[in-house]
Design a protein around this motif. Sequence first.
Motif, PDB file in Angstrom:
ATOM      1  N   ARG A  33       0.835  -1.207   0.000  1.00 36.83           N
ATOM      2  CA  ARG A  33       0.000   0.000   0.000  1.00 36.83           C
ATOM      3  C   ARG A  33       0.870   1.257   0.000  1.00 36.83           C
ATOM      4  O   ARG A  33       0.575   2.241  -0.649  1.00 36.83           O
ATOM      5  CB  ARG A  33      -0.923   0.031   1.227  1.00 36.83           C
ATOM      6  N   GLY A  57     -12.085   5.176   7.290  1.00 33.79           N
ATOM      7  CA  GLY A  57     -11.587   3.999   6.563  1.00 33.79           C
ATOM      8  C   GLY A  57     -10.082   3.898   6.762  1.00 33.79           C
ATOM      9  O   GLY A  57      -9.327   3.746   5.803  1.00 33.79           O
ATOM     10  N   CYS A  58      -9.656   3.982   8.010  1.00 33.51           N
ATOM     11  CA  CYS A  58      -8.216   4.104   8.337  1.00 33.51           C
ATOM     12  C   CYS A  58      -7.433   2.842   8.041  1.00 33.51           C
ATOM     13  O   CYS A  58      -6.197   2.880   7.982  1.00 33.51           O
ATOM     14  CB  CYS A  58      -8.047   4.477   9.805  1.00 33.51           C
ATOM     15  N   ASP A  80     -12.835   2.586  11.134  1.00 32.07           N
ATOM     16  CA  ASP A  80     -12.995   1.675   9.997  1.00 32.07           C
ATOM     17  C   ASP A  80     -14.018   0.620  10.422  1.00 32.07           C
ATOM     18  O   ASP A  80     -13.935   0.087  11.536  1.00 32.07           O
ATOM     19  CB  ASP A  80     -11.654   0.994   9.657  1.00 32.07           C
ATOM     20  N   PRO A  81     -14.988   0.299   9.547  1.00 28.68           N
ATOM     21  CA  PRO A  81     -15.986  -0.713   9.935  1.00 28.68           C
ATOM     22  C   PRO A  81     -15.389  -2.115  10.040  1.00 28.68           C
ATOM     23  O   PRO A  81     -16.027  -2.995  10.621  1.00 28.68           O
ATOM     24  CB  PRO A  81     -17.028  -0.635   8.813  1.00 28.68           C
ATOM     25  N   ASP A  82     -14.190  -2.318   9.503  1.00 23.37           N
ATOM     26  CA  ASP A  82     -13.574  -3.645   9.521  1.00 23.37           C
ATOM     27  C   ASP A  82     -12.731  -3.802  10.793  1.00 23.37           C
ATOM     28  O   ASP A  82     -11.627  -3.248  10.905  1.00 23.37           O
ATOM     29  CB  ASP A  82     -12.708  -3.821   8.272  1.00 23.37           C
ATOM     30  N   LYS A  85      -8.984  -4.780  10.588  1.00 28.33           N
ATOM     31  CA  LYS A  85      -8.023  -3.726  10.257  1.00 28.33           C
ATOM     32  C   LYS A  85      -7.722  -2.874  11.491  1.00 28.33           C
ATOM     33  O   LYS A  85      -6.571  -2.512  11.748  1.00 28.33           O
ATOM     34  CB  LYS A  85      -8.585  -2.827   9.151  1.00 28.33           C
ATOM     35  N   VAL A 120      -8.922   8.081   2.522  1.00 27.93           N
ATOM     36  CA  VAL A 120      -7.883   7.677   1.573  1.00 27.93           C
ATOM     37  C   VAL A 120      -8.229   6.324   0.962  1.00 27.93           C
ATOM     38  O   VAL A 120      -8.253   5.306   1.670  1.00 27.93           O
ATOM     39  CB  VAL A 120      -6.501   7.615   2.287  1.00 27.93           C
ATOM     40  N   ASP A 121      -8.538   6.346  -0.321  1.00 30.92           N
ATOM     41  CA  ASP A 121      -8.722   5.109  -1.066  1.00 30.92           C
ATOM     42  C   ASP A 121      -9.855   4.243  -0.496  1.00 30.92           C
ATOM     43  O   ASP A 121      -9.688   3.039  -0.298  1.00 30.92           O
ATOM     44  CB  ASP A 121      -7.394   4.326  -1.005  1.00 30.92           C
ATOM     45  N   LEU A 125     -15.224   1.576  -2.513  1.00 32.85           N
ATOM     46  CA  LEU A 125     -15.873   0.459  -1.813  1.00 32.85           C
ATOM     47  C   LEU A 125     -17.271   0.807  -1.319  1.00 32.85           C
ATOM     48  O   LEU A 125     -17.956  -0.025  -0.731  1.00 32.85           O
ATOM     49  CB  LEU A 125     -15.008   0.043  -0.599  1.00 32.85           C
ATOM     50  N   THR A 178      -9.468  -6.513   1.749  1.00 28.96           N
ATOM     51  CA  THR A 178     -10.288  -5.332   1.971  1.00 28.96           C
ATOM     52  C   THR A 178     -11.758  -5.698   1.932  1.00 28.96           C
ATOM     53  O   THR A 178     -12.183  -6.452   1.065  1.00 28.96           O
ATOM     54  CB  THR A 178      -9.983  -4.285   0.874  1.00 28.96           C
ATOM     55  N   ARG A 179     -12.525  -5.145   2.901  1.00 32.09           N
ATOM     56  CA  ARG A 179     -13.965  -5.367   2.883  1.00 32.09           C
ATOM     57  C   ARG A 179     -14.662  -4.142   2.345  1.00 32.09           C
ATOM     58  O   ARG A 179     -14.374  -3.027   2.744  1.00 32.09           O
ATOM     59  CB  ARG A 179     -14.465  -5.609   4.309  1.00 32.09           C
ATOM     60  N   GLY A 180     -15.609  -4.362   1.464  1.00 33.98           N
ATOM     61  CA  GLY A 180     -16.374  -3.234   0.957  1.00 33.98           C
ATOM     62  C   GLY A 180     -17.690  -3.752   0.410  1.00 33.98           C
ATOM     63  O   GLY A 180     -17.813  -4.927   0.064  1.00 33.98           O
TER      64      GLY A 180
HETATM   65  C1  LIG Z   1      -8.037   0.184   0.420  1.00 32.32           C
HETATM   66  S1  LIG Z   1      -8.369   0.241   2.112  1.00 32.32           S
HETATM   67  C2  LIG Z   1      -7.618   1.810   2.546  1.00 32.32           C
HETATM   68  C3  LIG Z   1      -7.226   1.847   3.992  1.00 32.32           C
HETATM   69  C4  LIG Z   1      -6.454   3.100   4.381  1.00 32.32           C
HETATM   70  N1  LIG Z   1      -7.262   4.302   4.206  1.00 32.32           N
HETATM   71  C5  LIG Z   1      -5.181   3.189   3.589  1.00 32.32           C
HETATM   72  O1  LIG Z   1      -5.154   3.958   2.629  1.00 32.32           O
HETATM   73  O2  LIG Z   1      -4.233   2.451   3.903  1.00 32.32           O
HETATM   74  C6  LIG Z   1     -10.089   0.654   2.181  1.00 32.32           C
HETATM   75  C7  LIG Z   1     -10.640   0.696   3.608  1.00 32.32           C
HETATM   76  O3  LIG Z   1     -11.968   1.216   3.556  1.00 32.32           O
HETATM   77  C8  LIG Z   1     -12.736   0.557   4.543  1.00 32.32           C
HETATM   78  N2  LIG Z   1     -14.156   0.772   4.220  1.00 32.32           N
HETATM   79  C9  LIG Z   1     -14.967   0.072   3.392  1.00 32.32           C
HETATM   80  N3  LIG Z   1     -16.213   0.596   3.373  1.00 32.32           N
HETATM   81  C10 LIG Z   1     -16.175   1.686   4.207  1.00 32.32           C
HETATM   82  C11 LIG Z   1     -17.132   2.657   4.630  1.00 32.32           C
HETATM   83  N4  LIG Z   1     -18.406   2.636   4.186  1.00 32.32           N
HETATM   84  N5  LIG Z   1     -16.759   3.621   5.505  1.00 32.32           N
HETATM   85  C12 LIG Z   1     -15.478   3.666   5.956  1.00 32.32           C
HETATM   86  N6  LIG Z   1     -14.530   2.764   5.610  1.00 32.32           N
HETATM   87  C13 LIG Z   1     -14.874   1.797   4.744  1.00 32.32           C
HETATM   88  C14 LIG Z   1     -12.263  -0.880   4.453  1.00 32.32           C
HETATM   89  O4  LIG Z   1     -12.565  -1.594   5.625  1.00 32.32           O
HETATM   90  C15 LIG Z   1     -10.756  -0.681   4.256  1.00 32.32           C
HETATM   91  O5  LIG Z   1     -10.056  -0.663   5.469  1.00 32.32           O
END
Ligand SMILES: C[S@@+](CC[C@H](N)C(=O)[O-])C[C@H]1O[C@@H](n2cnc3c(N)ncnc32)[C@H](O)[C@@H]1O
Length: 230
Positions: A33, A57-58, A80-82, A85, A120-121, A125, A178-180
């Motif tokens: 990442r 979404g940390c 983060d909902p996961d 993570k 971020v990213d 999802l 990743t969960r989404g």
């Molecule tokens: C690609 S990862 C990015 C994690 C972190 N922001 C980074 O850049 O390293 C996407 C993250 O978004 C979280 N996510 C998914 N749906 C979300 C939502 N509705 N609200 C907040 N976070 C969410 C996932 O659990 C995952 O940890």
Amino acid sequence: MSGNQTAGIPGAFELFRAAKVLTRAERAHLAGRLSSAPWARVVAALRIDGTSLLDVGCGPGLLAHLLDRSGYSGHYLGVDPDGRKVGRARAWLGETPRRAFRAVGVEEVEERGFDQVAIVDVLYLVPPSERAVLTGEMVSRLSPGGSLVALTSGGGPRWKRAVDRIQERLAVAVLGFTRGAVVAPCDGAEVAALFSRAGLLDVRVEDAGEGYLHGFELVSGRRAGPGGGF
Ligand SMILES: C[S@@+](CC[C@H](N)C(=O)[O-])C[C@H]1O[C@@H](n2cnc3c(N)ncnc32)[C@H](O)[C@@H]1O
């Protein structure tokens, strides 16, 4: 050359070593990442002087780590909902009076008045029909004059979209990292429209993908209030 070659941003190997409490697979994911996204641009878009920041979404805490290395002196809350993570972020970085992680969605964050909110990213999802509500939830956590910063996919040549889609689907469907709810691209123009509709001012989109395999856009906006709002 990687656009991350900037003071405060470690190399992938250094990060791999710094996260030694995590499993090899988790550390490899973190290092991947780090090198695949323009983190120097993200950190540079944030203020590091004594402000409060909500990281939506940390994930496993990469932004928190990079902010720490850059001398961030404010209060940080990563959500983060996961829970997997968040557990990883706690195990790796720990919590302090100035830094906490919670396994919740932004809508469950009771605090208001953050100087900055970063996402971020994550938006790819979130189902397109839910992005406006999520943006509204983030904006409502900002203090007047506070800023919202999003790193999203987009920009650059068209072939990068195909690379983005393959990598995103791999991470969600095949590798399970990743969960989404969905995998649906969300580019800078869409994010900028969401920010403007939520009432943010000075909305800007910057291409941040140069030097990366993926296309990235950095979108920022400011809530009206002290500092020039109406
Ligand atoms: C690609 S990862 C990015 C994690 C972190 N922001 C980074 O850049 O390293 C996407 C993250 O978004 C979280 N996510 C998914 N749906 C979300 C939502 N509705 N609200 C907040 N976070 C969410 C996932 O659990 C995952 O940890």
